[in-house]
Write a protein that holds these residues in place. Structure first.
Motif, PDB file in Angstrom:
ATOM      1  N   TYR A  43       0.834  -1.203   0.000  1.00  0.00           N
ATOM      2  CA  TYR A  43       0.000   0.000   0.000  1.00  0.00           C
ATOM      3  C   TYR A  43       0.872   1.257   0.000  1.00  0.00           C
ATOM      4  CZ  TYR A  43      -3.277   3.592   1.421  1.00  0.00           C
ATOM      5  OH  TYR A  43      -4.003   4.756   1.484  1.00  0.00           O
ATOM      6  N   ASP A  44       1.834   1.320   0.923  1.00  0.00           N
ATOM      7  CA  ASP A  44       2.708   2.492   1.023  1.00  0.00           C
ATOM      8  C   ASP A  44       3.547   2.676  -0.236  1.00  0.00           C
ATOM      9  OD1 ASP A  44       1.756   3.043   3.565  1.00  0.00           O
ATOM     10  OD2 ASP A  44       3.528   2.237   4.597  1.00  0.00           O
ATOM     11  N   GLU A  47       1.399   4.168  -2.927  1.00  0.00           N
ATOM     12  CA  GLU A  47       1.038   5.553  -2.608  1.00  0.00           C
ATOM     13  C   GLU A  47       2.176   6.531  -2.887  1.00  0.00           C
ATOM     14  OE1 GLU A  47      -1.968   7.029  -1.496  1.00  0.00           O
ATOM     15  OE2 GLU A  47      -2.596   5.088  -2.331  1.00  0.00           O
ATOM     16  N   GLN A 151      13.191   5.504   0.460  1.00  0.00           N
ATOM     17  CA  GLN A 151      11.864   5.060   0.923  1.00  0.00           C
ATOM     18  C   GLN A 151      11.340   3.918   0.055  1.00  0.00           C
ATOM     19  OE1 GLN A 151      10.974   5.302   3.699  1.00  0.00           O
ATOM     20  NE2 GLN A 151       9.995   7.202   4.287  1.00  0.00           N
ATOM     21  N   ARG A 155      10.629  -0.081   1.271  1.00  0.00           N
ATOM     22  CA  ARG A 155       9.378  -0.828   1.042  1.00  0.00           C
ATOM     23  C   ARG A 155       9.627  -2.063   0.182  1.00  0.00           C
ATOM     24  NH1 ARG A 155       6.935   5.041   0.498  1.00  0.00           N
ATOM     25  NH2 ARG A 155       6.391   5.340   2.687  1.00  0.00           N
TER      26      ARG A 155
END
Length: 167
Positions: A43-44, A47, A151, A155
């Protein structure tokens, strides 16, 4: 067959992932905590990410991640299902860090059930440090193949861990 049109928001900052698919044959059912971490990471990642295969236009990409014969496979397509590139990486450079991360995650999940807040915080700091180390190794392995920011690498490392985890 239509030609892929670049996403205007992707052009300003490079390409981006709009979907991530984990190969079901590569993963085993795991603990609820690992399943939750996997879902949150996907999900992250969708996004907010920076994902640009080297030598390809900045468009929206779909990533299929798999482990095949002890190799990590990044199969990349456009969101219009055009094949872009497949990168196959040895898992050897990640093996030790994934094992360390697995051990510290077990300690962390156990601490959540029984430890004091300060003990949980200390273990979590260690967990984040090992996670950052794994993310850095992954970025190095992807260098010259796929440009990602830290980032996005963090993930992706969570998903590599999820694929590598065999219960």
């Amino acid at each position: 067959m239509s030609e892929t049109q670049p996403d205007p928001s992707a052009q300003s900052s490079g390409g981006r992932l709009v979907d991530v698919v984990l190969d079901e044959a590569s993963i085993a059912r795991s603990t609820p905590e690992v399943e939750h971490d996997r879902a949150v990471a996907i999900y992250d990642l969708i996004e907010e990410n920076s994902f640009q295969p080297v030598g390809h236009p900045p468009v929206n990409y779909v990533l299929n991640l798999a482990v095949v014969e002890k190799r990590l496979v990044f199969r990349i397509r456009t969101d219009s299902d055009q094949e872009v590139v497949t990168h196959v990486l040895s898992l050897s450079p990640l093996r030790r860090i994934v094992k360390d991360y697995d051990l510290i995650c077990e300690s962390y999940y156990e601490a959540i059930r029984h430890a004091t807040p300060s003990q949980i915080e200390a273990i979590d700091m260690g967990r984040r440090g090992v996670h950052n180390e794994g993310s850095t190794i992954l970025m190095e392995r992807l260098e010259g193949k796929i440009e990602v920011d830290m980032q996005t690498a963090r993930r992706l490392f969570t998903l590599v861990y999820a694929l590598h985890w065999k219960g």
